[in-house]
Scaffold this active site. Structure first.
Site, PDB file in Angstrom:
ATOM      1  N   ASN A  59      -5.782 -17.996  -8.484  1.00  0.00           N
ATOM      2  CA  ASN A  59      -5.125 -19.299  -8.577  1.00  0.00           C
ATOM      3  C   ASN A  59      -5.616 -20.172  -7.434  1.00  0.00           C
ATOM      4  OD1 ASN A  59      -2.942 -21.159  -9.658  1.00  0.00           O
ATOM      5  ND2 ASN A  59      -2.364 -21.027  -7.505  1.00  0.00           N
ATOM      6  N   TYR A 111      -0.824 -26.821  -1.443  1.00  0.00           N
ATOM      7  CA  TYR A 111       0.495 -26.767  -0.821  1.00  0.00           C
ATOM      8  C   TYR A 111       0.308 -27.120   0.650  1.00  0.00           C
ATOM      9  CZ  TYR A 111       0.237 -23.493  -4.725  1.00  0.00           C
ATOM     10  OH  TYR A 111      -0.049 -22.901  -5.938  1.00  0.00           O
ATOM     11  N   ARG A 112       1.117 -28.018   1.141  1.00  0.00           N
ATOM     12  CA  ARG A 112       0.951 -28.476   2.514  1.00  0.00           C
ATOM     13  C   ARG A 112       1.120 -27.311   3.492  1.00  0.00           C
ATOM     14  NH1 ARG A 112       6.881 -31.024   2.309  1.00  0.00           N
ATOM     15  NH2 ARG A 112       7.949 -29.581   3.695  1.00  0.00           N
ATOM     16  N   TRP A 167       4.682 -23.207  -0.474  1.00  0.00           N
ATOM     17  CA  TRP A 167       4.576 -23.132  -1.938  1.00  0.00           C
ATOM     18  C   TRP A 167       5.974 -23.026  -2.536  1.00  0.00           C
ATOM     19  CZ3 TRP A 167       0.701 -18.882  -0.668  1.00  0.00           C
ATOM     20  CH2 TRP A 167       1.323 -17.720  -0.211  1.00  0.00           C
ATOM     21  N   GLU A 183      -9.010 -22.677 -12.156  1.00  0.00           N
ATOM     22  CA  GLU A 183      -9.247 -24.061 -11.746  1.00  0.00           C
ATOM     23  C   GLU A 183     -10.728 -24.363 -11.569  1.00  0.00           C
ATOM     24  OE1 GLU A 183      -4.996 -23.335 -11.047  1.00  0.00           O
ATOM     25  OE2 GLU A 183      -6.806 -22.172 -10.589  1.00  0.00           O
ATOM     26  N   ASP A 198       7.007 -37.260   2.555  1.00  0.00           N
ATOM     27  CA  ASP A 198       6.380 -36.802   1.313  1.00  0.00           C
ATOM     28  C   ASP A 198       6.063 -37.936   0.351  1.00  0.00           C
ATOM     29  OD1 ASP A 198       5.456 -34.686  -0.439  1.00  0.00           O
ATOM     30  OD2 ASP A 198       6.922 -33.413   0.565  1.00  0.00           O
TER      31      ASP A 198
END
Length: 640
Positions: free
Chosen positions: A171, A175-176, A189, A235, A286
């Protein structure tokens, strides 16, 4: 088009007149973000910015995909819809009946193309491993702190690689990552994400979880990491399709179970230990335009950092829209229209995610309507599809109106709307960043059916209301808690009001809404949107952004059925929706409420003084000035 490396993309942007090089020293702590915020809110997203003097060995590239044109350049197309059409053609070709040997032979070239898109692991080291840090140290990278109340510096464009320990399925997500020390970050996550599922599998096995973080390389890697793909689709297959060339991967040096693109700029290798205590991560300014609240997340331990000799550090900021992420979202909207249409909702004609809706909050869908109840069928299908499960407000129209001219769309939908029968309230999973939910990650949803109605869908033959003619001065005198009324939409035949209210008691908005609808002139108003008294309702985009963020549709919607004068037994219909901030005292709201994101005065002053030396162009004032008065004190959360 395949970019050989990030510098190839930078050169392409520069040749296209889409890049500005900034040679003046700019501090990665707050200053780069403040400059970028000003530029990204310029017409058409401004320019991509390359900060060449960051106080580290590496320049920072930011806002590189922050316009429609740059997003197309990143994906190597003239128009984003070109990709959607190509996907649709592929679906049609693959699903077409193959009646003879010639039909089957005609498929061979396309099957060969499929093979050319599949990622390939190659031997040896990649350019991403030209330099290996002897002592891995994240402080040597120009990691940005974007906003003053952020928990610290965050890596904002990490392409994160994990594998399922049972199947080996890869995967790639985004995610920050908050940097806590030179060798440790948080790993933000969410529980709905695939990497979080991998984490749970490692936890069952009581094994450390290898993780690799890529920065840079072909910009299509960054986009693919954000794409809403099914769990079993790699991906890098999407990346190969988009760039028309397979992605070459090399094994990590300290986490050899994982492979990363050979042409990346940076690779940060490490692990997450499921047995280890979680770390308090955040807050973080955000993409909603609000600070996401701090919470507990896994720790990521760095075991190696490698990079190209000429590495560039890619970054982005998120905050009050519009920002660069709006254009990444626009690419997803256009690219994934075809798969949704071909596999899930065949009646769908078009889809739009307005910037003010910050992705999940508001989605507009156009369908070809053939029968009663079709909008509800589409509603259920879309809310059950991947990341669309996080959608809060779904507006459905039909072929009678396009969806890109918002004025004409609103006129059409409101003509077809009975607020009492055509607005559907539900609840389900929500984005954990949605602060309006009473419970984190679970809240209300709303579908507005603005399609033309068949006889079966009409109540008492249809709702016919008079055109509203309001005296807003009298209304404000009668209800002093109302601080502003925007009735401009009424003049455009859109029976909707925006009202700002200073709440003073429990159930205030519900009671005010009922009182307003006792006024005869309100009969023709189908919808009232309420926002906080600090919001300027004359600024429609800003007010809608605040409204969408602060609304839980199921909890905060109030339908009224006022009697129609001269029509015994018949009632009108209106709906009020409470998009104000919620507190424990007035709303029985038990969660913390985050503040909106603005830059601090000192950073604004420093950038103002430095602006002339940046050679960006005419002075741009800080967008934060517009929102300073709308903050609730100086904290990241509202005291409850």
């Amino acid at each position: 088009m395949a970019y050989k490396h990030l510098k190839h993309f930078i050169d392409t942007l520069e040749k296209a007149g889409e890049l500005v090089r900034i040679k003046t020293y700019v501090d990665p702590k707050l200053e780069i973000a403040e400059i970028t915020d000003r530029v990204s809110k310029s017409p058409n997203g401004g320019k991509a910015l390359l900060f060449e003097n960051t106080g580290t060995d590496f320049p920072v590239l930011i806002n590189s995909m922050g316009s429609y044109r740059r997003m197309c350049l990143a994906l190597g197309v003239q128009e984003l819809d070109d990709i959607s059409r190509e996907i649709e053609d592929l679906f049609k070709m693959l699903s077409k009946p193959k009646e003879g040997i010639l039909d089957k032979l005609a498929m061979l070239p396309k099957l060969g193309q499929f093979a050319s898109w599949m990622p390939k692991v190659v031997g040896g080291k990649g350019a991403c491993q030209e330099v290996v840090m002897a002592d891995p140290d994240l402080s040597r990278l120009p990691v940005l702190q974007c906003w003053p109340k952020d928990g610290g510096p965050f890596i904002t464009l990490p392409v994160i690689h994990t594998k399922d320990p049972n199947t080996g399925t890869r995967n790639v997500g985004m995610y920050r990552m908050q940097v806590f020390e030179k060798g440790m970050t948080g790993m933000h996550w969410h529980k709905h994400k695939v990497s979080a599922k991998h984490f749970q599998e490692y936890k069952k096995l009581k094994k450390r979880m290898p993780v690799a973080v890529v920065l840079g390389g072909d910009p299509v890697y960054t986009y693919s990491a954000t794409a809403p793909l099914p769990e079993n689709v790699d991906e890098y297959m999407l990346a190969g399709f988009l760039r028309k060339q397979k992605v070459e991967l090399v094994k990590c040096i300290s986490q050899p179970e994982l492979e990363v693109p050979a042409d990346a700029d940076f690779v940060i290798e490490g692990y997450v230990d499921p047995e280890e205590e979680l770390i308090w991560e955040g807050p973080f300014g955000d993409h909603t335009g609000y600070y996401s609240l701090a919470d507990w997340y896994p720790r990521f331990h760095v075991t190696a950092i490698t990079h190209r000799k000429d590495a560039v550090y890619p970054s982005t900021i998120v905050g009050i829209p519009p920002q660069e992420d709006a254009w990444i979202g626009k690419a997803t909207e256009r690219i994934f229209l075809a798969p949704i249409k071909m596999t899930l909702v065949p009646e769908i004609m078009d889809m739009e995610m307005p910037v003010e809706g910050v992705f999940h909050n508001l989605v507009i869908t156009q369908i070809k309507k053939d029968y009663a109840g079709q909008a509800q069928k589409v509603m259920n299908a879309m809310w059950g599809a991947g990341q669309m499960m996080f959608n809060k407000i779904l507006a459905v129209t039909d072929e009678g109106s396009g969806i890109h001219d918002y004025k004409k769309l609103a006129q059409y939908m409101f003509r077809n709307l009975n607020p009492a029968t055509d607005i559907y309230l539900s609840q389900g999973p929500m984005d954990v960043l949605d602060h309006s939910c009473s419970k984190m990650g679970f809240g209300g949803k709303m579908c507005i059916d603005g399609t033309h109605k068949y006889e079966e869908e009409l109540e008492n033959g249809g709702l016919i209301l008079p055109s509203p003619k309001l005296n807003t001065t009298e209304i404000r005198q009668r209800f002093p808690e109302i601080k502003g009324i925007n009735d401009s939409l009424l003049k455009d035949d859109i029976p909707c009001l925006l009202i700002s209210v200073e709440k003073a008691r429990p159930f205030h908005i519900k009671e005010l809404n009922e009182q307003l609808y006792t006024l005869p002139e309100m009969l023709g108003v189908k919808m009232v949107l309420y926002v906080e008294h600090t919001v300027d309702v004359s600024d429609l985009p800003s007010a809608l952004w605040r409204f969408c963020n602060n609304l839980d549709p199921r909890r905060d919607s109030f339908v009224v059925r006022p009697p129609l004068p001269g029509q015994p037994g018949k009632t009108g219909a209106g709906i009020g929706m409470d998009g104000t901030l919620k507190t424990r005292l007035l709303d029985n709201f038990e969660r913390d409420w985050p503040n909106i994101i603005v830059a601090d005065d000192e950073t604004i002053r420093k950038v103002d003084e430095k602006w002339a030396s940046l050679n960006i162009g005419p002075f741009i004032a800080s967008p934060s000035h517009k929102y300073k008065h709308q903050m609730y004190g100086e904290e990241a959360v509202v005291p409850q």
